[in-house]
Design an enzyme around this catalytic site. Structure first.
Site, PDB file in Angstrom:
ATOM      1  N   LYS A  13      45.483  39.435  48.712  1.00  0.00           N
ATOM      2  CA  LYS A  13      45.609  40.891  48.928  1.00  0.00           C
ATOM      3  C   LYS A  13      44.441  41.414  49.770  1.00  0.00           C
ATOM      4  O   LYS A  13      44.640  42.171  50.709  1.00  0.00           O
ATOM      5  CB  LYS A  13      45.627  41.654  47.581  1.00  0.00           C
ATOM      6  CG  LYS A  13      46.771  41.251  46.668  1.00  0.00           C
ATOM      7  CD  LYS A  13      46.844  42.141  45.440  1.00  0.00           C
ATOM      8  CE  LYS A  13      45.673  42.012  44.475  1.00  0.00           C
ATOM      9  NZ  LYS A  13      45.514  40.676  43.849  1.00  0.00           N
ATOM     10  N   ARG A  88      46.999  48.292  37.933  1.00  0.00           N
ATOM     11  CA  ARG A  88      47.135  46.967  37.335  1.00  0.00           C
ATOM     12  C   ARG A  88      47.792  47.049  35.968  1.00  0.00           C
ATOM     13  O   ARG A  88      47.975  46.007  35.315  1.00  0.00           O
ATOM     14  CB  ARG A  88      45.749  46.341  37.174  1.00  0.00           C
ATOM     15  CG  ARG A  88      45.396  45.292  38.224  1.00  0.00           C
ATOM     16  CD  ARG A  88      43.960  44.904  37.967  1.00  0.00           C
ATOM     17  NE  ARG A  88      43.592  43.604  38.400  1.00  0.00           N
ATOM     18  CZ  ARG A  88      42.871  43.371  39.511  1.00  0.00           C
ATOM     19  NH1 ARG A  88      42.555  44.343  40.319  1.00  0.00           N
ATOM     20  NH2 ARG A  88      42.504  42.145  39.789  1.00  0.00           N
ATOM     21  N   ARG A 122      37.437  29.805  46.708  1.00  0.00           N
ATOM     22  CA  ARG A 122      37.011  31.091  47.281  1.00  0.00           C
ATOM     23  C   ARG A 122      35.506  31.290  47.181  1.00  0.00           C
ATOM     24  O   ARG A 122      34.894  31.010  46.161  1.00  0.00           O
ATOM     25  CB  ARG A 122      37.724  32.235  46.560  1.00  0.00           C
ATOM     26  CG  ARG A 122      37.282  33.606  47.094  1.00  0.00           C
ATOM     27  CD  ARG A 122      38.288  34.661  46.851  1.00  0.00           C
ATOM     28  NE  ARG A 122      38.292  35.139  45.478  1.00  0.00           N
ATOM     29  CZ  ARG A 122      39.074  36.125  45.048  1.00  0.00           C
ATOM     30  NH1 ARG A 122      39.918  36.709  45.880  1.00  0.00           N
ATOM     31  NH2 ARG A 122      39.033  36.505  43.797  1.00  0.00           N
ATOM     32  N   ARG A 155      32.228  34.091  42.931  1.00  0.00           N
ATOM     33  CA  ARG A 155      32.316  35.161  41.930  1.00  0.00           C
ATOM     34  C   ARG A 155      32.362  34.554  40.530  1.00  0.00           C
ATOM     35  O   ARG A 155      33.025  33.552  40.298  1.00  0.00           O
ATOM     36  CB  ARG A 155      33.589  35.994  42.158  1.00  0.00           C
ATOM     37  CG  ARG A 155      33.451  36.998  43.266  1.00  0.00           C
ATOM     38  CD  ARG A 155      34.772  37.619  43.665  1.00  0.00           C
ATOM     39  NE  ARG A 155      35.631  38.057  42.559  1.00  0.00           N
ATOM     40  CZ  ARG A 155      36.760  38.727  42.732  1.00  0.00           C
ATOM     41  NH1 ARG A 155      37.170  39.051  43.954  1.00  0.00           N
ATOM     42  NH2 ARG A 155      37.492  39.086  41.700  1.00  0.00           N
ATOM     43  N   ARG A 166      42.428  35.731  33.809  1.00  0.00           N
ATOM     44  CA  ARG A 166      42.957  36.716  34.765  1.00  0.00           C
ATOM     45  C   ARG A 166      44.443  36.499  35.018  1.00  0.00           C
ATOM     46  O   ARG A 166      45.203  37.458  35.176  1.00  0.00           O
ATOM     47  CB  ARG A 166      42.172  36.638  36.078  1.00  0.00           C
ATOM     48  CG  ARG A 166      40.782  37.247  35.943  1.00  0.00           C
ATOM     49  CD  ARG A 166      39.858  36.800  37.033  1.00  0.00           C
ATOM     50  NE  ARG A 166      40.147  37.408  38.315  1.00  0.00           N
ATOM     51  CZ  ARG A 166      39.812  36.868  39.491  1.00  0.00           C
ATOM     52  NH1 ARG A 166      39.205  35.710  39.544  1.00  0.00           N
ATOM     53  NH2 ARG A 166      40.094  37.497  40.603  1.00  0.00           N
TER      54      ARG A 166
HETATM   55  P1  AMP Z   1      39.682  42.064  41.972  1.00  0.00           P
HETATM   56  O1  AMP Z   1      38.567  41.992  42.960  1.00  0.00           O
HETATM   57  O2  AMP Z   1      40.791  42.984  42.394  1.00  0.00           O
HETATM   58  O3  AMP Z   1      40.199  40.685  41.586  1.00  0.00           O
HETATM   59  O4  AMP Z   1      39.084  42.712  40.636  1.00  0.00           O
HETATM   60  C1  AMP Z   1      38.023  42.080  39.943  1.00  0.00           C
HETATM   61  C2  AMP Z   1      37.967  42.585  38.526  1.00  0.00           C
HETATM   62  O5  AMP Z   1      37.694  44.000  38.510  1.00  0.00           O
HETATM   63  C3  AMP Z   1      39.253  42.437  37.715  1.00  0.00           C
HETATM   64  O6  AMP Z   1      39.432  41.148  37.184  1.00  0.00           O
HETATM   65  C4  AMP Z   1      39.029  43.496  36.633  1.00  0.00           C
HETATM   66  O7  AMP Z   1      38.096  43.046  35.681  1.00  0.00           O
HETATM   67  C5  AMP Z   1      38.380  44.625  37.437  1.00  0.00           C
HETATM   68  N1  AMP Z   1      39.421  45.512  37.998  1.00  0.00           N
HETATM   69  C6  AMP Z   1      39.745  45.674  39.309  1.00  0.00           C
HETATM   70  N2  AMP Z   1      40.753  46.545  39.440  1.00  0.00           N
HETATM   71  C7  AMP Z   1      41.087  46.940  38.193  1.00  0.00           C
HETATM   72  C8  AMP Z   1      42.075  47.798  37.658  1.00  0.00           C
HETATM   73  N3  AMP Z   1      42.953  48.435  38.449  1.00  0.00           N
HETATM   74  N4  AMP Z   1      42.110  47.974  36.304  1.00  0.00           N
HETATM   75  C9  AMP Z   1      41.247  47.350  35.507  1.00  0.00           C
HETATM   76  N5  AMP Z   1      40.305  46.497  35.919  1.00  0.00           N
HETATM   77  C10 AMP Z   1      40.222  46.278  37.263  1.00  0.00           C
END
Ligand code: AMP
Length: 209
Positions: A13, A88, A122, A155, A166
């Site tokens: 994404k 989400r 990654r 990360r 996740r």
């Molecule tokens: P991402 O970079 O999109 O994979 O997000 C990394 C982490 O941030 C996720 O695994 C969640 O812990 C938190 N996070 C990001 N977006 C959301 C969301 N919309 N709702 C809740 N937690 C989020």
């Protein structure tokens, strides 16, 4: 154009969003990147969410919705944006409906094996957020970003235990959004397995641009 990118972690994404913002001349709003910046700055929000994010769990809806509502009120996103990583959960999607209308929801279709391959390799730039991959898109020097010279790192939530968590969270809480948006007639599916150039072609085709 106002878009949501929906898909499991590691579906690509963020990588497509980088290309799509250039094509559509809109801003990317990545809730994950906003949280990571807060964590790096050790702000009260960053300190509050760090252990949740590192464990691969979701930040609570109230905090996340407030963050996005505030970001969407800013001038630079009034004509368009790509929401990458939000909503989400169903309550987040319902809340978004109350303060914003989106044009399309792009659903990234990819099997778990593809996700595991992408997340396993990654690496991310700590400074500009660019995503590298140790097999498909290596930085020229192992831990230095080619774009800004920042430190390239793994990360915490890309480590194996957090990845499993996740994926589980995605299946339970995020995947129901596919039907939520399909029923509203907003969903377009793209095959997220190929390399990025091919995904860009499918993306443009899906949106008719
Ligand atoms: P991402 O970079 O999109 O994979 O997000 C990394 C982490 O941030 C996720 O695994 C969640 O812990 C938190 N996070 C990001 N977006 C959301 C969301 N919309 N709702 C809740 N937690 C989020």
């Amino acid at each position: 154009m106002k878009l949501i990118f929906l898909g499991p972690p590691g579906a690509g994404k963020g990588t497509l969003a980088l290309r799509a913002t250039d094509i559509l001349k809109v801003q990317q709003i990545s809730t994950g990147s906003i949280f990571r910046a807060e964590m790096a700055a050790k702000s009260p929000l960053g300190l509050k969410v760090k252990s949740i994010i590192d464990a691969g769990k979701l930040v609570d809806d109230e905090t996340t919705i407030a963050l996005v509502k505030q970001r969407l009120s800013q001038d630079d996103v009034q004509n368009g944006f790509i929401l990458d990583g939000f909503p989400r959960t169903i309550p987040q999607a319902q809340a978004l409906d109350e303060f914003c209308t989106v044009d399309k929801v792009v659903n990234f279709d990819i099997p778990d094996s593809g996700v595991l391959e992408r997340l396993g390799g990654r690496r991310v730039c700590r400074k500009c957020g660019f995503n590298f991959h140790m097999t498909f898109n290596k930085p020229s020097k192992d831990d230095v970003c080619d774009h800004c010279g920042g430190e390239v790192y793994t990360r915490e939530d890309d480590k194996s235990d957090a990845v499993q968590k996740r994926l589980e969270v995605y299946r339970e809480q995020t995947a129901p959004l596919i039907n939520f948006y399909r029923e509203k007639g907003l969903l377009v599916d793209i095959d997220a397995k190929p390399m990025i150039d091919e995904i860009v072609v499918s993306f443009k085709k899906a949106l008719g641009i």
